[in-house]
Structure formats: structure tokens, C-alpha cells
Design a protein around this motif. Sequence first.
Motif, short mmCIF file in Angstrom:
data_model
loop_
_atom_site.label_atom_id
_atom_site.label_comp_id
_atom_site.label_asym_id
_atom_site.label_seq_id
_atom_site.Cartn_x
_atom_site.Cartn_y
_atom_site.Cartn_z
N LYS A 32 0.59 4.06 -2.79
CA LYS A 32 0.25 5.43 -2.41
C LYS A 32 1.29 6.41 -2.98
O LYS A 32 0.94 7.43 -3.59
CB LYS A 32 0.28 5.49 -0.88
CG LYS A 32 -0.44 6.63 -0.27
CD LYS A 32 -0.50 6.38 1.22
CE LYS A 32 -1.06 7.58 1.93
NZ LYS A 32 -1.09 7.39 3.37
N SER A 54 -6.83 3.38 2.78
CA SER A 54 -5.61 3.66 3.51
C SER A 54 -5.52 2.77 4.75
O SER A 54 -5.79 3.21 5.86
CB SER A 54 -5.62 5.14 3.89
OG SER A 54 -4.45 5.49 4.54
N TRP A 84 0.84 -1.21 0.00
CA TRP A 84 0.00 0.00 0.00
C TRP A 84 0.87 1.25 0.00
O TRP A 84 0.54 2.26 -0.62
CB TRP A 84 -0.93 0.00 1.21
CG TRP A 84 -2.05 -0.97 1.05
CD1 TRP A 84 -2.16 -2.20 1.64
CD2 TRP A 84 -3.20 -0.82 0.21
NE1 TRP A 84 -3.32 -2.82 1.21
CE2 TRP A 84 -3.97 -2.00 0.34
CE3 TRP A 84 -3.66 0.18 -0.65
CZ2 TRP A 84 -5.18 -2.19 -0.34
CZ3 TRP A 84 -4.86 -0.01 -1.33
CH2 TRP A 84 -5.60 -1.17 -1.17
N LYS A 85 2.01 1.17 0.70
CA LYS A 85 2.90 2.33 0.77
C LYS A 85 3.41 2.67 -0.64
O LYS A 85 3.39 3.82 -1.07
CB LYS A 85 4.08 1.98 1.70
CG LYS A 85 4.99 3.11 2.04
CD LYS A 85 5.91 2.67 3.18
CE LYS A 85 6.66 3.83 3.78
NZ LYS A 85 7.69 4.37 2.94
N GLU A 112 0.77 -0.20 6.25
CA GLU A 112 1.05 0.14 4.85
C GLU A 112 1.97 -0.85 4.16
O GLU A 112 2.16 -0.78 2.95
CB GLU A 112 1.70 1.52 4.79
CG GLU A 112 0.76 2.63 5.21
CD GLU A 112 1.34 3.99 4.88
OE1 GLU A 112 2.48 4.25 5.29
OE2 GLU A 112 0.65 4.76 4.19
#
Length: 435
Positions: free
Chosen positions: A78, A91, A74-75, A95
Amino acid sequence: MIQKSFYSQEDLVAHIKTGTPTLYHSSQTSTVIPYEKMNGVLGDKTVLGNLSTIQGSMEILPSGDLRVNHFVTWKEAKEFCLSHNREIMTSPTEELAGVLAGVATSCTGERSFGFKNLRSQILELTYLDYSGVEKKLHSDKKLEFIFDLKKYQKDFFHYKDFKNAPFPRMEFETDLMTGTEGQLGIITSCVLKTIPHQAETYIFMLLPKWEENMLPHLELFKAVQSFRTRVFACEFIDSNSLSYLPLEKNPGKNQDVLFLEIRKNDFESIYEDLLSQLTLVSEDQIFEMDATKCRDLRVSVPRAIFEVNSRMGVTKKGTDVQVSPAYFESLLLFYRELGLSGVPYNLFGHFGDAHLHFNFMPDPTKNDFCNEKLEELYKKVLEWNGSPFAEHGIGFLKKKFITSFYGPNQLSLFTHLKKEFDPKKQFFPEGFMSC
Ligand SMILES: Cc1cc2nc3c(=O)[nH]c(=O)nc-3n(C[C@H](O)[C@H](O)[C@H](O)COP(=O)(O)OP(=O)(O)OC[C@H]3O[C@@H](n4cnc5c(N)ncnc54)[C@H](O)[C@@H]3O)c2cc1C
């Protein structure tokens, strides 16, 4: 149990074709799979298959949406979107978890308050079926198979506004892989909706301890419901959770904190509108906090708790309950009762969605007591028509608690799905569909 890592899709396809029972995983951040002691959980011949070794990739499509292939966190997703001036709308706090695993667990997070759940942001995905063939699923095509879904969908309808129901939605094609925890196939890519990036900030509020006076909390809960189009996240951390942080990082003085993620340009108007609706929170307890600092605080709390627990040999007994707004006060009162039992505890999470994580921090002698209390909680959640595990899924650890939420409509669909999509019983055969 045999451990195996995959390095390419071909590698994975070859393994699927053997039909070997396998629990696939990526970052292993699931809180419902006991990765540290899988030997006693998986059979001798079952494979624990690592998908995080397959190199991932990303692409922003002409529509602005994000395509993710294989292992991407996810990091990374993003940051990649931000570098293209776009934002993803989900979110999760952890992450380093994988995006495709997020689809498999129907993961949610703080931004679900403003942007709903991940399920509503998936446009299409691909997966490998039991014979290793890659198939595509669309979010705008209704599911079609011989099984009559009407009764199942009627049961689901009650939970349509929840982040996750006790059982997955089964309405559109992409639902087959969303929240089914890898029991029907292996996801290889997905396309997620994104939005243009705009600078954000946080409104930060200090509140009394919820156990001593929850009236300001309840007033705020009611007020924020009408701000969903302008507030993306409405998060809560209680004084007990904050006490795990080093002093210089703790913004409260024996107080709870609540914060709202908003667009920077909207700060003045939201601040004024919100203040005009509050009688129990004074102006001097509300201020603006920089987005990076606030995000850091939100991520630090579960990590600090996890670290302290590991050091002290404490196994957290946590909840993941979401209730409808009408039962939010009942949930808080129930948690207050649990807090009076003498076992250390804390409370944090997705306040605006009536979805808070209450965590017992028992020494090993109190484990049975805590389990009994949690059984009582799940009985109440069933009575309140709430969702017992709205975020982290079922895995192994929540299986015994979820069964009372399933009736014949759920169990017969699960049996049908497993027969049709996993005839060799190779995809996470111990998962909730085999309850
Ligand atoms: C501190 C902390 C905070 C957290 N915060 C959140 C949060 O805010 N929101 C939230 O939803 N969860 C949260 N979680 C739980 C966890 O991060 C999520 O469940 C996450 O989606 C798991 O991702 P992972 O890559 O670690 O998956 P893993 O643990 O490796 O796998 C989880 C499940 O997904 C399946 N799976 C993985 N990849 C695939 C694939 N490609 N195809 C099919 N199935 C697959 C696996 O079989 C398994 O059943 C948190 C956990 C921690 C420790």
C-alpha cells in the motif's frame, strides 16, 4: 513436525524437489490454521515451511500496475503504491499479512464493496510446480485441462457475486492459485491492478444497538447498494466490539457505528444523496471523519478483541458468513438469537456486502454450546445458499463445517486437481481439497 525457513527461491526449489509434505506459510495471521499448536495437527515428518524469510521486492509497471515478488506485506504494498501516486484496491484489515498469501487465501477486505474481490484484480502470477519449475498464469486465459469443468462452473455461477464461494472459481488460469490455499503450488509473484490515488475521507454514522433496533441498519443496507460506484467500503462495528477499546478511542456512547470510505471530492454529493434516502437516521448522527482516524478505529477493534481474549484465555468462535442481500435481515435475526444465549458476543465487518463477523467470546465451559450453535448457523447458510467462509478461507479449523457445501462436482474436480498438480502430495496435503 519440522520447522524450516527458506531464504531464496533456489532454497525453496531444492526443498520442493524432495517431495516432502509441507504446509508453507508467510505471516501466520490465518485465523483458520492453529499455528500455536501445529504439533498435534501436522504429522511428525511434515514440514512447516516459512516463506516470509525470502526477501520480497516490488515494481510499478509502465501500465501503473504493481508487481510483487516473494514476501511483501499489504502495508508495504500500500505504501509503495502511494509513493507512486497509485492505490491498490484490496485492503485486508490485517495489513501485516503477505500479499502472495492473500492470493492463496483469496483474501478480501473492506474495499471489496466498491472494487470487488482480489481475484478480479490479479492480472498474472507465477508459481512453482511440484517439480520446482516456475510457471506463469494469466487472468485473461481460460483454464484448459482434460477435466470437464461445466458442472463445477454451473454450481459456482450462483456465487459469482459473492466475495468467495464455498469452493474456488475455476475459470481462468490464475484461479488455479487463487483461494486454493497453497494446495496446488507455491506462488512466487503476482501483478495486481492499481488505480490513480485520490484523497479519501469517511462518512461516519452513529446507530442504535442492532440488537435493540435494527431498522435503521436495514434501511442503510438497502440504500448503500446503489452507491457502489462512489463508495469503496461500507463497514460496521457494533457497541459490543467498541467496548473493547479504551474509552477515549470509542466514538459511540453505547451505540453502533457504520462508516463509508469515499473520495474527499465526493463528500458533499454523497452526503446529500444518502441523506435524502434515509428516514431512520437523523442528520446529527452523520458526520465526516478523517481517513487515518477511521482506519485506525477499524484496525484497532479486532486487535483489541484478540489481545483481551489472549489475556483471559478465551478462544473466539467467529463466523465469516456472507449471504445474498435478500437474506441479510434473516442473518441479523439469527445473530440476534445467538446473542440471547448468554455467551458474550460482538459483531463487526463488511456490512455493505452482507458479510459480518459474529464472534462468540465463550469461557472454556461454553465451547461445546457455541460449536452447536455454529453448526445450526451453517445449516441455515446452506439453506439460504450463502457462503459460510467468504474471507478467511478453510485451513484446518473450518474443514468440518465446509464438507456439507461440497457435492460430487466439487469433490471430483479437487481429486483431479490434486492428482495433476500435486502428484507427490506435498502441498498442504491436509487442505480442503482432500476433504
Ligand atoms: C486481525 C485480523 C484481521 C484479518 N482481516 C482479514 C481481512 O480483512 N480479509 C481477509 O481476507 N483475511 C483477514 N484475516 C485473515 C488473514 O490475515 C488472511 O487469511 C491472510 O491472507 C493470511 O496471510 P498470511 O501472510 O498471514 O498467511 P499465512 O497464515 O502464513 O498462510 C495462509 C495460507 O496461505 C498459504 N500461502 C501463504 N503463502 C503462500 C504462497 N506464497 N503460495 C501458496 N500458498 C501460500 C498457506 O499455505 C496457508 O494455507 C485477518 C486476520 C486477523 C488476525
